[in-house]
Design a protein around this motif. Structure first.
Motif, mmCIF file in Angstrom:
data_model
loop_
_atom_site.group_PDB
_atom_site.id
_atom_site.type_symbol
_atom_site.label_atom_id
_atom_site.label_comp_id
_atom_site.label_asym_id
_atom_site.label_seq_id
_atom_site.Cartn_x
_atom_site.Cartn_y
_atom_site.Cartn_z
ATOM 1 N N LEU A 108 34.408 -25.424 -135.576
ATOM 2 C CA LEU A 108 33.717 -26.016 -134.442
ATOM 3 C C LEU A 108 33.753 -25.083 -133.240
ATOM 4 O O LEU A 108 32.751 -24.923 -132.552
ATOM 5 C CB LEU A 108 34.312 -27.378 -134.077
ATOM 6 C CG LEU A 108 33.600 -28.130 -132.950
ATOM 7 C CD1 LEU A 108 32.118 -28.309 -133.244
ATOM 8 C CD2 LEU A 108 34.237 -29.482 -132.747
ATOM 9 N N LEU A 109 34.884 -24.431 -133.011
ATOM 10 C CA LEU A 109 34.984 -23.474 -131.917
ATOM 11 C C LEU A 109 33.986 -22.348 -132.125
ATOM 12 O O LEU A 109 33.288 -21.942 -131.201
ATOM 13 C CB LEU A 109 36.410 -22.921 -131.807
ATOM 14 C CG LEU A 109 36.660 -21.898 -130.705
ATOM 15 C CD1 LEU A 109 36.345 -22.496 -129.337
ATOM 16 C CD2 LEU A 109 38.097 -21.431 -130.744
ATOM 17 N N GLY A 110 33.875 -21.861 -133.367
ATOM 18 C CA GLY A 110 32.905 -20.813 -133.671
ATOM 19 C C GLY A 110 31.488 -21.271 -133.413
ATOM 20 O O GLY A 110 30.667 -20.527 -132.885
ATOM 21 N N ALA A 111 31.193 -22.501 -133.778
ATOM 22 C CA ALA A 111 29.859 -23.055 -133.552
ATOM 23 C C ALA A 111 29.565 -23.168 -132.056
ATOM 24 O O ALA A 111 28.456 -22.871 -131.615
ATOM 25 C CB ALA A 111 29.720 -24.411 -134.225
ATOM 26 N N LEU A 112 30.550 -23.596 -131.293
ATOM 27 C CA LEU A 112 30.365 -23.716 -129.848
ATOM 28 C C LEU A 112 30.123 -22.352 -129.217
ATOM 29 O O LEU A 112 29.266 -22.194 -128.351
ATOM 30 C CB LEU A 112 31.585 -24.384 -129.198
ATOM 31 C CG LEU A 112 31.779 -25.869 -129.504
ATOM 32 C CD1 LEU A 112 33.122 -26.340 -128.975
ATOM 33 C CD2 LEU A 112 30.663 -26.689 -128.927
ATOM 34 N N VAL A 113 30.882 -21.362 -129.664
ATOM 35 C CA VAL A 113 30.706 -20.004 -129.143
ATOM 36 C C VAL A 113 29.319 -19.495 -129.509
ATOM 37 O O VAL A 113 28.605 -18.941 -128.688
ATOM 38 C CB VAL A 113 31.805 -19.059 -129.668
ATOM 39 C CG1 VAL A 113 31.493 -17.623 -129.327
ATOM 40 C CG2 VAL A 113 33.155 -19.452 -129.098
ATOM 41 N N SER A 114 28.909 -19.702 -130.761
ATOM 42 C CA SER A 114 27.589 -19.256 -131.219
ATOM 43 C C SER A 114 26.470 -19.915 -130.427
ATOM 44 O O SER A 114 25.454 -19.301 -130.142
ATOM 45 C CB SER A 114 27.396 -19.575 -132.699
ATOM 46 O OG SER A 114 28.344 -18.890 -133.465
ATOM 47 N N PHE A 147 32.424 -16.753 -121.911
ATOM 48 C CA PHE A 147 33.697 -16.075 -121.747
ATOM 49 C C PHE A 147 33.796 -15.434 -120.377
ATOM 50 O O PHE A 147 33.833 -14.225 -120.221
ATOM 51 C CB PHE A 147 33.923 -15.072 -122.875
ATOM 52 C CG PHE A 147 34.221 -15.760 -124.163
ATOM 53 C CD1 PHE A 147 35.490 -16.221 -124.434
ATOM 54 C CD2 PHE A 147 33.229 -16.023 -125.080
ATOM 55 C CE1 PHE A 147 35.779 -16.899 -125.601
ATOM 56 C CE2 PHE A 147 33.500 -16.698 -126.249
ATOM 57 C CZ PHE A 147 34.779 -17.132 -126.503
ATOM 58 N N VAL A 148 33.837 -16.276 -119.377
ATOM 59 C CA VAL A 148 33.996 -15.887 -117.998
ATOM 60 C C VAL A 148 35.102 -16.758 -117.448
ATOM 61 O O VAL A 148 35.078 -17.960 -117.624
ATOM 62 C CB VAL A 148 32.699 -16.127 -117.196
ATOM 63 C CG1 VAL A 148 32.882 -15.742 -115.750
ATOM 64 C CG2 VAL A 148 31.536 -15.379 -117.819
ATOM 65 N N ARG A 156 44.523 -18.908 -124.871
ATOM 66 C CA ARG A 156 43.584 -19.432 -123.875
ATOM 67 C C ARG A 156 42.268 -19.840 -124.538
ATOM 68 O O ARG A 156 41.707 -20.891 -124.239
ATOM 69 C CB ARG A 156 43.320 -18.411 -122.780
ATOM 70 C CG ARG A 156 42.473 -18.970 -121.651
ATOM 71 C CD ARG A 156 42.222 -17.969 -120.577
ATOM 72 N NE ARG A 156 43.462 -17.714 -119.864
ATOM 73 C CZ ARG A 156 43.527 -17.301 -118.614
ATOM 74 N NH1 ARG A 156 42.421 -17.096 -117.943
ATOM 75 N NH2 ARG A 156 44.679 -17.089 -118.039
ATOM 76 N N VAL A 157 41.779 -19.023 -125.460
ATOM 77 C CA VAL A 157 40.550 -19.360 -126.186
ATOM 78 C C VAL A 157 40.765 -20.624 -127.005
ATOM 79 O O VAL A 157 39.929 -21.530 -127.015
ATOM 80 C CB VAL A 157 40.103 -18.188 -127.088
ATOM 81 C CG1 VAL A 157 38.951 -18.597 -127.994
ATOM 82 C CG2 VAL A 157 39.711 -16.983 -126.242
ATOM 83 N N LEU A 189 40.465 -22.980 -117.940
ATOM 84 C CA LEU A 189 39.238 -23.419 -118.604
ATOM 85 C C LEU A 189 38.114 -22.412 -118.379
ATOM 86 O O LEU A 189 37.897 -21.960 -117.269
ATOM 87 C CB LEU A 189 38.807 -24.788 -118.085
ATOM 88 C CG LEU A 189 39.729 -25.952 -118.418
ATOM 89 C CD1 LEU A 189 39.252 -27.214 -117.721
ATOM 90 C CD2 LEU A 189 39.824 -26.161 -119.922
ATOM 91 N N VAL A 190 37.408 -22.095 -119.449
ATOM 92 C CA VAL A 190 36.228 -21.234 -119.356
ATOM 93 C C VAL A 190 35.048 -22.018 -119.904
ATOM 94 O O VAL A 190 35.208 -22.894 -120.760
ATOM 95 C CB VAL A 190 36.397 -19.909 -120.127
ATOM 96 C CG1 VAL A 190 37.482 -19.065 -119.511
ATOM 97 C CG2 VAL A 190 36.689 -20.141 -121.586
ATOM 98 N N GLY A 191 33.886 -21.726 -119.415
ATOM 99 C CA GLY A 191 32.711 -22.417 -119.915
ATOM 100 C C GLY A 191 32.526 -23.805 -119.332
ATOM 101 O O GLY A 191 31.687 -24.560 -119.783
ATOM 102 N N PHE A 192 33.323 -24.143 -118.342
ATOM 103 C CA PHE A 192 33.181 -25.449 -117.677
ATOM 104 C C PHE A 192 32.685 -25.227 -116.283
ATOM 105 O O PHE A 192 32.906 -24.267 -115.654
ATOM 106 C CB PHE A 192 34.528 -26.192 -117.607
ATOM 107 C CG PHE A 192 34.952 -26.778 -118.917
ATOM 108 C CD1 PHE A 192 34.442 -27.976 -119.348
ATOM 109 C CD2 PHE A 192 35.859 -26.116 -119.720
ATOM 110 C CE1 PHE A 192 34.843 -28.541 -120.547
ATOM 111 C CE2 PHE A 192 36.268 -26.675 -120.919
ATOM 112 C CZ PHE A 192 35.756 -27.873 -121.336
#
Length: 126
Positions: free
Chosen positions: A6-12, A18-19, A67-68, A123-126
């Motif tokens: 799921l993490l991979g899918a979210l990243v994709s 990644f900021v 962190r990731v 948190l990143v991506g929020f």
């Protein structure tokens, strides 16, 4: 294994950018507190349980990978609890509020492992 997929899918999908920032966004963020994110006790307990379960592996993986993984846990948790990602983006400190109340030791250990002053800063991506 499902979390990693799921993490991979979210990243994709570009859900996780990644900021990082050290700017902590408050619950009210200067706006009226009426729009504050409220995390119910059951959702908070679920987040705490997941964090507890992952602490040892995060510790072994080091702060960057941890962190990731922490972010993945928060994204998955938010999706399971009504997709509160958008509300969490406006009120990142809600993660600190709920964990400070429900699992302060897990919160403290997580901030140490991911090397941040608070969970909102991690948190990143929020």
């Amino acid at each position: 294994m499902g979390r990693v997929a799921l993490l991979g899918a979210l990243v994709s999908a570009g859900v996780i950018a990644f900021v990082t920032t050290t700017e902590s966004r408050g619950l009210g963020g200067g706006a009226a507190s009426a729009d504050a994110l409220v995390i119910g006790p059951a959702a908070g307990a679920q987040l705490c349980e997941t964090m507890w379960a992952d602490l040892d592996s995060w510790r072994r993986q080091g702060s960057a990978i941890a962190r990731v993984r922490f972010n993945g846990v928060v994204h998955i948790w938010a999706l399971r609890n009504g997709a509160i990602n958008i509300a969490l983006a406006r009120h990142r400190d809600a993660i600190d509020v709920v964990t400070r109340d429900q699992c302060p030791n897990a919160r403290r250990q997580t901030t140490q492992i991911i090397d941040t002053v608070d969970l909102a800063s991690g948190l990143v991506g929020f």
